[in-house]
Write a protein that holds these residues in place. Sequence first.
Motif, PDB file in Angstrom:
ATOM      1  N   HIS A 100       0.332   7.123   1.848  1.00 31.04           N
ATOM      2  CA  HIS A 100      -1.014   7.719   1.952  1.00 31.04           C
ATOM      3  C   HIS A 100      -1.210   8.232   3.380  1.00 31.04           C
ATOM      4  CE1 HIS A 100      -1.422   3.662   3.594  1.00 31.04           C
ATOM      5  NE2 HIS A 100      -2.423   4.157   4.324  1.00 31.04           N
TER       6      HIS A 100
ATOM      7  N   HIS B   5       2.268   7.409   5.435  1.00 30.86           N
ATOM      8  CA  HIS B   5       2.880   6.090   5.653  1.00 30.86           C
ATOM      9  C   HIS B   5       2.549   5.148   4.506  1.00 30.86           C
ATOM     10  CE1 HIS B   5      -1.175   5.916   7.284  1.00 30.86           C
ATOM     11  NE2 HIS B   5      -1.167   4.618   7.012  1.00 30.86           N
TER      12      HIS B   5
ATOM     13  N   PHE C  23       0.897  -1.167   0.000  1.00 34.41           N
ATOM     14  CA  PHE C  23       0.000   0.000   0.000  1.00 34.41           C
ATOM     15  C   PHE C  23       0.927   1.206   0.000  1.00 34.41           C
ATOM     16  CE2 PHE C  23      -3.910   1.956   2.420  1.00 34.41           C
ATOM     17  CZ  PHE C  23      -4.103   2.835   1.369  1.00 34.41           C
TER      18      PHE C  23
ATOM     19  N   ASP D  10      -4.217   8.297   6.476  1.00 34.03           N
ATOM     20  CA  ASP D  10      -5.461   7.623   6.830  1.00 34.03           C
ATOM     21  C   ASP D  10      -6.574   8.638   7.076  1.00 34.03           C
ATOM     22  OD1 ASP D  10      -4.280   5.195   6.575  1.00 34.03           O
ATOM     23  OD2 ASP D  10      -4.072   4.809   8.731  1.00 34.03           O
TER      24      ASP D  10
HETATM   25 FE   LIG Z   1      -2.854   3.627   6.324  1.00 35.52          FE
END
Ligand SMILES: [Fe+2]
Length: 262
Positions: free
Chosen positions: A160, A237, A157, A162
């Motif tokens: 980005h 992160h 991932f 959250d």
């Molecule tokens: Fe995240």
Amino acid sequence: MVLLKSQTNKLTQETLSKPAPPSTRFHPSSDDALHASFHQPPSLRGLESLKSNLPYLEQINASPRVFRIRNLLTKQECEHLMLLAFRKGLSKTMIMPYGTHKLVESTTRTNDGAWLDFLQDDVVRRLEETLGKLTKTTPQQGENLQVLHYSNGAQFFQEHYDYFDPARDPPESFEQGGNRYITVIVYLEAALEGGETHFPELGLKLTAQPGDALMFYNLKEHCSGTDPDCVEKKTIHAALPPVRGEKWVAVKWIHEKPYQKG
Ligand SMILES: [Fe+2]
Ligand SMILES: O=C(O)CCC(=O)C(=O)O
């Protein structure tokens, strides 16, 4: 855990026929000990909690606030959550691009995942309640647990945030429970190599033992999540791909206000 069919059957027998062992950590009468443990200086807190096997926090970064939570789940509870996710059906995870309130598939997030139900069973309930106590929030402020699986070499991932971005995201993003206040990433199985949670702005590549968690605050203290100055931009992160082995985590996003309906 590679969930081949034969192993799943074995896991089913081993994990589900045996209820999770009664755990003093989550027993209501241990609440006082739990709270006492959090309010002690970190050195004492660690020692006391190690002795009693209670969950305890280790601060990793002060601003933004990043912690490791030790002793959150037993190995059996970790396996139980992976099995629940497997039974639910793992599918490709989605993202919500900034400026929208719509989930879409993306090449920036390639791992699989499954959403568990809120308070689904005793293990999920105890985890949700313990996280509530740790963070001084209610379980109702949490989104459902999402179990994520990253296979060897391929799944990740990319960087980005959250939080929903007050400067860019539409008002609907904040309607259900306000912004995402806290993220908890419970490690169910760590990769043998790679697979860290990477915070490039903090120079941190973190991982955790199965049953331990990483926790970080997406919003500054005493701040409203709809204020663009309130978000912790340094929490950017990524989940790096495992280089050897695979990784399983359960993610909990805790909102500012009750998120669960009803
Ligand atoms: Fe995240
Ligand atoms: O798996 C990880 O280490 C991080 C997952 C994550 O950042 C997320 O799902 O938002």
